[in-house]
Write an enzyme that holds these catalytic residues in place. Structure first.
Site, PDB file in Angstrom:
ATOM      1  N   TRP A 101     -51.002 -13.073 -70.367  1.00  0.00           N
ATOM      2  CA  TRP A 101     -49.680 -12.437 -70.272  1.00  0.00           C
ATOM      3  C   TRP A 101     -49.659 -11.402 -69.160  1.00  0.00           C
ATOM      4  CZ3 TRP A 101     -46.437 -15.555 -72.027  1.00  0.00           C
ATOM      5  CH2 TRP A 101     -46.645 -16.253 -73.226  1.00  0.00           C
ATOM      6  N   ASP A 171     -46.700  -3.782 -72.073  1.00  0.00           N
ATOM      7  CA  ASP A 171     -46.216  -4.892 -72.887  1.00  0.00           C
ATOM      8  C   ASP A 171     -46.904  -4.790 -74.248  1.00  0.00           C
ATOM      9  OD1 ASP A 171     -45.773  -7.318 -74.166  1.00  0.00           O
ATOM     10  OD2 ASP A 171     -46.486  -8.576 -72.517  1.00  0.00           O
ATOM     11  N   LYS A 195     -43.301 -11.536 -82.473  1.00  0.00           N
ATOM     12  CA  LYS A 195     -44.663 -11.435 -82.964  1.00  0.00           C
ATOM     13  C   LYS A 195     -44.710 -10.575 -84.229  1.00  0.00           C
ATOM     14  CE  LYS A 195     -45.598 -13.713 -79.325  1.00  0.00           C
ATOM     15  NZ  LYS A 195     -46.035 -13.307 -78.012  1.00  0.00           N
TER      16      LYS A 195
HETATM   17  C1  LIG Z   1     -45.798 -13.844 -76.642  1.00  0.00           C
HETATM   18  C2  LIG Z   1     -46.042 -12.839 -75.588  1.00  0.00           C
HETATM   19  C3  LIG Z   1     -45.310 -12.809 -74.396  1.00  0.00           C
HETATM   20  C4  LIG Z   1     -44.237 -13.837 -74.071  1.00  0.00           C
HETATM   21  O1  LIG Z   1     -43.132 -13.668 -74.860  1.00  0.00           O
HETATM   22  P1  LIG Z   1     -41.820 -14.552 -74.635  1.00  0.00           P
HETATM   23  O2  LIG Z   1     -40.844 -13.856 -75.521  1.00  0.00           O
HETATM   24  O3  LIG Z   1     -42.128 -15.949 -75.036  1.00  0.00           O
HETATM   25  O4  LIG Z   1     -41.448 -14.445 -73.211  1.00  0.00           O
HETATM   26  C5  LIG Z   1     -45.575 -11.821 -73.497  1.00  0.00           C
HETATM   27  N1  LIG Z   1     -46.524 -10.892 -73.723  1.00  0.00           N
HETATM   28  C6  LIG Z   1     -47.260 -10.893 -74.849  1.00  0.00           C
HETATM   29  C7  LIG Z   1     -48.291  -9.844 -75.060  1.00  0.00           C
HETATM   30  C8  LIG Z   1     -47.049 -11.857 -75.814  1.00  0.00           C
HETATM   31  O5  LIG Z   1     -47.792 -11.868 -76.935  1.00  0.00           O
END
Ligand SMILES: *Cc1c(COP(=O)(O)O)cnc(C)c1O
Length: 362
Positions: A101, A171, A195
């Site tokens: 990511w 993030d 998540k």
């Molecule tokens: C799942 C995830 C993403 C991507 O998320 P989307 O909503 O599918 O764009 C980005 N960063 C992390 C840390 C993730 O776990």
């Protein structure tokens, strides 16, 4: 009706209480005679929903007044572009690459300016967090970027990097609201909610006000400007209204659990059950450096791909879903977000013990 133990990395398990409440309100939300899905985002009822959601999130995370909370769309991945478009005033940013990511975010930023990879753990398949106490931070960096919990690899920063005064952008998709955070240490905290908080389709951005300006990269679409969403309290266009409503319910559920201190304690207790077993098991092994272990995503292997596949298959038959590791790494991964009850982890460990007995030669 029967519910499984869902160890999915995302979209992932939500509190059953929240789902039941939403079901009860599905046809008639609090006497409005309609579902939240059917209601104008400009209505009084919806205004209360989004305002309360923001207020509850602010309370949970102790968000200072000089930070805006934005409920946006496009997932976490859209932020990979939105961040450089809005924050790269000098067209320079530093990225710490600790997984897929962070790498995607870094690659996206390269489209907009000079993105520097100042540290990486790719040399050991992202199984650790690099020492970030004295990194070569660029003098003119607009920000330093991290992915705080690496969903695929199961590592987490236990201390934030020393950014030498530069704005930290993080993030937190897969550790959102899993423990208390000091918001003042960040310029931007953001995460997709699927998540740990709600249904896919919502991304929450917590951003310090001085970072929200008209001065964005030329050509930035209106919908990708933080300012337009901040000025309109996330109602510039139709927001992901139903998703925000569910997020609001999860915030209330978290408050009822005792807030982020209490959920952290619970998450630590829960993760310990699994990690302690992995540390003593003769068959299963954790795959990351111990001091960098995530409380949310726990990858493990047997060391034999066929046996891994057998485990995933038998676990599924026993009611433990989504234990297969990410397609890029194989093995297994148990995601044990806030809403996973400790019984789920205890029963998984029992199952793993039984599998170990049946599959090791004595
Ligand atoms: C799942 C995830 C993403 C991507 O998320 P989307 O909503 O599918 O764009 C980005 N960063 C992390 C840390 C993730 O776990």
């Amino acid at each position: 009706m029967s519910r499984v133990y869902n160890f999915s990395a995302g979209p992932a398990v939500l509190p059953e209480e929240v789902l039941r409440e939403a079901a009860e309100e599905m046809l008639d939300y609090k006497g409005t005679g309609m579902s939240v899905m059917e209601m104008s985002h400009r209505s009084k009822a919806y205004e209360t929903i989004i305002k309360e959601a923001e207020a509850d999130l602010r309370e949970l995370m102790n968000i200072p007044d000089n930070y805006k909370v934005l409920f946006l769309q496009g997932g976490a991945s859209q932020q990979f572009a939105m961040i450089p478009m809005n924050l790269m005033k000098n067209k320079v940013a530093d990225y710490i690459v600790t997984g897929q990511w962070a790498k995607k975010a870094y690659q996206e930023a390269c489209l907009y300016g000079k993105a520097n990879k100042i540290a990486s753990s790719e040399d050991e398949t992202f199984s650790y967090i690099p020492d970030c106490s004295d990194l070569p931070i660029s003098e003119d960096a607009d920000y330093v970027y991290i992915c705080e919990n690496n969903t695929i690899y199961g590592t987490k920063y236990k201390t934030l990097p020393n950014t030498k005064g530069k704005t930290l952008v993080s993030d937190v998709s897969s550790c959102f609201l899993s423990e208390p955070v000091d918001v003042t240490k960040y310029g931007v905290i953001y995460g997709g909610v699927q998540k740990n908080i709600g249904p896919a389709g919502v991304v929450i951005v917590i951003i310090r006000e001085d970072l929200i300006t008209e001065d964005v990269l030329p050509g930035t679409p209106t919908m990708l400007k933080y300012k337009i969403h901040a000025d309109n309290d996330s109602l510039y266009n139709t927001p992901p209204a139903y998703g925000i409503y569910i997020c609001g319910k999860v915030f209330k559920w978290l408050k009822k659990q005792g807030g982020l201190e209490a959920i952290k304690e619970y998450n630590e207790k829960k993760a310990k059950v699994l990690y302690d077993f992995l540390d003593e098991s003769k068959l299963f092994k954790g795959t990351v450096r111990k001091e960098d272990r995530s409380l949310m995503n726990v990858p493990f292997v047997t060391g034999d791909a066929d046996l891994d596949a057998k485990f995933v298959k038998e676990a599924k038959a026993a009611g433990f879903e989504n234990l297969k590791g990410h397609r890029s790494v194989g093995g297994m991964r148990a995601s044990i977000y806030n809403a996973m009850p400790i019984e789920g982890v205890e029963k998984l460990v029992e199952f793993m013990k039984k599998f170990e007995e049946e599959n090791t030669n004595v």
